[in-house]
Design an enzyme around this catalytic site. Structure first.
Site, PDB file in Angstrom:
ATOM      1  N   GLU A 267       0.925  -1.334  -0.065  1.00 27.67           N
ATOM      2  CA  GLU A 267       0.041   0.102   0.110  1.00 27.67           C
ATOM      3  C   GLU A 267       0.821   1.324  -0.038  1.00 27.67           C
ATOM      4  O   GLU A 267       0.656   2.168  -0.682  1.00 27.67           O
ATOM      5  CB  GLU A 267      -0.787   0.000   1.269  1.00 27.67           C
ATOM      6  CG  GLU A 267      -1.672   1.323   1.547  1.00 27.67           C
ATOM      7  CD  GLU A 267      -2.674   1.360   0.896  1.00 27.67           C
ATOM      8  OE1 GLU A 267      -3.639   0.590   0.667  1.00 27.67           O
ATOM      9  OE2 GLU A 267      -2.948   2.374   0.073  1.00 27.67           O
ATOM     10  N   ASP A 271       1.146   3.886  -3.074  1.00 27.40           N
ATOM     11  CA  ASP A 271       0.980   5.313  -2.808  1.00 27.40           C
ATOM     12  C   ASP A 271       1.776   6.428  -3.451  1.00 27.40           C
ATOM     13  O   ASP A 271       1.567   7.294  -4.052  1.00 27.40           O
ATOM     14  CB  ASP A 271       0.628   5.779  -1.490  1.00 27.40           C
ATOM     15  CG  ASP A 271      -0.752   5.074  -0.631  1.00 27.40           C
ATOM     16  OD1 ASP A 271      -1.367   4.613  -1.658  1.00 27.40           O
ATOM     17  OD2 ASP A 271      -0.994   5.298   0.448  1.00 27.40           O
ATOM     18  N   SER A 471      -7.036   2.705  -3.343  1.00 23.16           N
ATOM     19  CA  SER A 471      -5.841   3.316  -2.841  1.00 23.16           C
ATOM     20  C   SER A 471      -5.012   3.679  -4.117  1.00 23.16           C
ATOM     21  O   SER A 471      -3.863   4.359  -3.634  1.00 23.16           O
ATOM     22  CB  SER A 471      -5.278   2.438  -1.720  1.00 23.16           C
ATOM     23  OG  SER A 471      -5.714   1.230  -1.968  1.00 23.16           O
TER      24      SER A 471
END
Ligand SMILES: *[C@@H]1O[C@H](CO)[C@@H](O)[C@H](O)[C@H]1NC(C)=O
Ligand SMILES: *[C@@H]1O[C@H](CO)[C@@H](O)[C@H](O)[C@H]1NC(C)=O
Ligand SMILES: *[C@@H]1O[C@H](CO)[C@@H](O)[C@H](O)[C@H]1NC(C)=O
Ligand SMILES: *[C@@H]1O[C@H](CO)[C@@H](O)[C@H](O)[C@H]1NC(C)=O
Ligand SMILES: *[C@@H]1O[C@H](CO)[C@@H](O)[C@H](O)[C@H]1NC(C)=O
Length: 519
Positions: A267, A271, A471
């Site tokens: 994650e 990002d 995300s």
């Protein structure tokens, strides 16, 4: 506890009765946390007291004025100092709360520049005396350990009207999206496909080689709360593999907070790699795991940081959320105010809409309903959903990604800026789910969407395909907003700030509806 309530009403404020601040907060321990027993009375705990603020109506009015292009005040943002002058708790509130804490032997407290939070450390024994009803226990999950109360807390009747909620007592960090699970599922579905790379995104969203940042003061940020780390070496490798054809940076400018060692999180890698691919050549910060004490709430700690720093990036993207129905209304209402405080400074907050579609709450037989997620449902953030390429082998038009979160809040009423858009949408649909499943008087989300399917990510030095979720779309949109800010700064214009009022005024210009994949 409930039996006490009527007595309190009769005896309020004279006999020192206590009452709940967050009676509706879910205190069930999430499955993946194991109970390790009650903490020793002498163990240190850190609690965060959210002090009642002033002039919140004025704050809301101001936010809407500075964010509305048709207002003469558009772009006339406040400094943190001005925000403080507006919302800081009254002298009475500060005095009552401090005296209450001192009378319980709590003196080790720190505040923030806006003076509306107090973070205090005390022993578990003292904490349980300050908050009658609370009982602190330790819980562990993987290698993380947390201290939380197994029962609801109360506060003294005299301080009730001076405090919004107490942080560090109940809320567990929500479980992160298990990107690996998604990976395995996708791998079996998709044999070959193009995959989303910076080049694919830049082609799809019409970013040319000159669409990169060059303004001096521009900046963007991602925030992580779930013990997720990015590795500088992954970012460098990602840019070496996928960064051709546009000027970009390969380093983060500033890490606020603590970066752990160990393995990189998928994650976190996602990002940072993608905000720096669309928001190319723009100074990028990472807010990393604010709040390291076992009794702190990392998300709340991050908001405290924003209220304690005068200079923060213009765009923040966050992939984090919880079921609305698991959080107390008092908590969500106050967090919503924190978003207003950020927005009125000209800063854009982007939240992922979540990866569980409309969500599902099983009630009595035949009474199921959808399950909105917070902060996605806050009217004062911009919420980003997901799309996928209609044809996964080509850079074509986009259809909705079936996992993309969306719905209507049961807490926040629909803000004026979106009433027209939502009414038109609802009217245009021929087949909607049963009306009892969702609450059309609430704030509707998401506000925007972008590709969220089949991303390439480098994590722990390995290029990984098939990474999906909102995300992914959120940092992509964040980077694009930062590019628009960049053009504005170069023209001497202010940042975009809280985007939604302006966004919904665009209507057909620059925005269009994403069609469901089945049509
Ligand atoms: C806010 O910043 C000041 C100055 O850096 C610091 O002393 C204080 O501890 C910070 N507040 C919190 C709650 O961390
Ligand atoms: C990119 O530009 C082309 C040509 O002007 C246009 O047809 C297309 O809709 C644009 N794409 C997006 C996502 O706006
Ligand atoms: C990249 O940003 C720097 C300022 O941070 C600027 O001097 C440079 O011109 C930018 N590169 C391009 C291609 O615009
Ligand atoms: C903008 O640049 C000036 C001069 O370098 C600096 O003092 C200021 O802190 C910068 N502001 C932001 C928000 O980065
Ligand atoms: C529907 O949303 C409104 C806020 O717009 C809220 O006041 C109301 O309680 C919600 N209804 C339900 C059944 O949750």
């Amino acid at each position: 506890m409930r039996i006490l309530a009527p007595f309190f009403v009769l005896a309020c404020c004279s006999l020192g009765f206590s009452e709940h601040l967050e009676a509706d907060q879910n205190i069930l321990i999430p499955d993946h946390w194991a109970h390790m027993g009650r903490v020793r009375p002498t163990e240190e705990i850190e609690l965060t007291f959210a002090l009642r603020q002033q002039n919140l109506d004025r704050l809301e009015d101001l936010l809407l004025l500075v964010s509305d292009p048709s207002s003469p005040q558009y772009g006339k943002y406040l400094t943190l100092e001005e925000v403080t002058a507006l919302v800081r708790p009254s002298q009475l509130t500060q005095k009552v709360v401090r005296q209450w804490l001192q009378s319980n032997g709590v003196s080790n407290c720190q505040t923030v520049l806006t003076q509306d939070f107090l973070q205090c450390s005390m022993t578990a024994q003292v904490a349980e005396a300050v908050l009658p009803g609370s009982e602190f226990h330790r819980y562990v999950s993987d290698d993380h350990s947390l201290v939380r109360s197994s029962s609801l807390y109360q506060v003294d009747g005299d301080v009730l009207q001076h405090i919004d909620f107490v942080g560090g007592v109940h809320r567990f960090p929500p479980k992160g999206q298990d990107l690996n699970e998604v990976l395995t599922k996708r791998r079996s579905e998709a044999k070959f496909h193009l995959g989303v790379t910076p080049a694919a995104l830049r082609a799809r969203y019409n970013l040319t080689a000159t669409d990169v940042g060059s303004a001096q003061n521009n900046s963007q940020a991602v925030a992580q709360f779930l013990e997720q780390f990015y590795h500088p070496a992954d970012l460098a490798e990602f840019m070496a593999m996928f960064g051709q054809g546009f000027q970009h940076r390969s380093d983060v400018d500033r890490v606020v907070g603590t970066q752990g060692g160990g393995k990189a999180g998928l994650e976190a890698s996602l990002d940072i790699e993608y905000i720096m691919s669309t928001g190319a050549n723009i100074s990028t910060w990472v807010f990393s795991n604010a709040g390291r004490h076992e009794s702190q709430e990392p998300f709340l700690q991050w908001l405290l940081l924003l209220s304690n720093m005068t200079d923060i990036p213009w765009v923040h993207t966050i992939s984090y959320g919880d079921d609305e129905d698991s959080l107390s209304a008092a908590y969500m209402t106050r967090i919503n105010v924190e978003f207003m405080k950020v927005g009125v400074r000209g800063i854009s907050m982007l939240f992922a809409s979540g990866d569980s579609g409309a969500g599902c709450k099983h009630l009595a037989k035949g009474g199921n309903c959808f399950r909105p997620s917070f902060p996605a449902s806050s009217p004062y953030v911009t919420t980003v959903g997901g799309t996928s390429f209609k044809n996964p082998f080509k850079i074509t038009y986009e259809v909705t990604d079936s996992i993309s979160g969306g719905g209507f809040s049961n807490i926040f009423k629909m803000p004026d800026y979106q009433v027209g858009a939502v009414e038109a949408y609802l009217k245009a649909q021929s087949a909607l789910p049963p009306k009892t499943y969702f609450n059309t008087s609430g704030r509707a989300y998401p506000d925007l969407a972008a590709l969220s399917d089949n991303y390439w990510v480098v994590s722990d030095r390995i290029p990984i395909p098939w990474v999906s979720g909102t995300s992914a779309s959120t940092p992509v949109v964040g980077g694009i907003l930062a590019l628009i800010n960049d053009q504005r700064f170069r023209k001497g214009l202010p940042s975009l700030g809280f985007l939604n009022p302006r966004l919904y005024q665009l209507k057909g210009r620059g925005l269009f509806d994403v069609r469901p994949s089945a049509l």
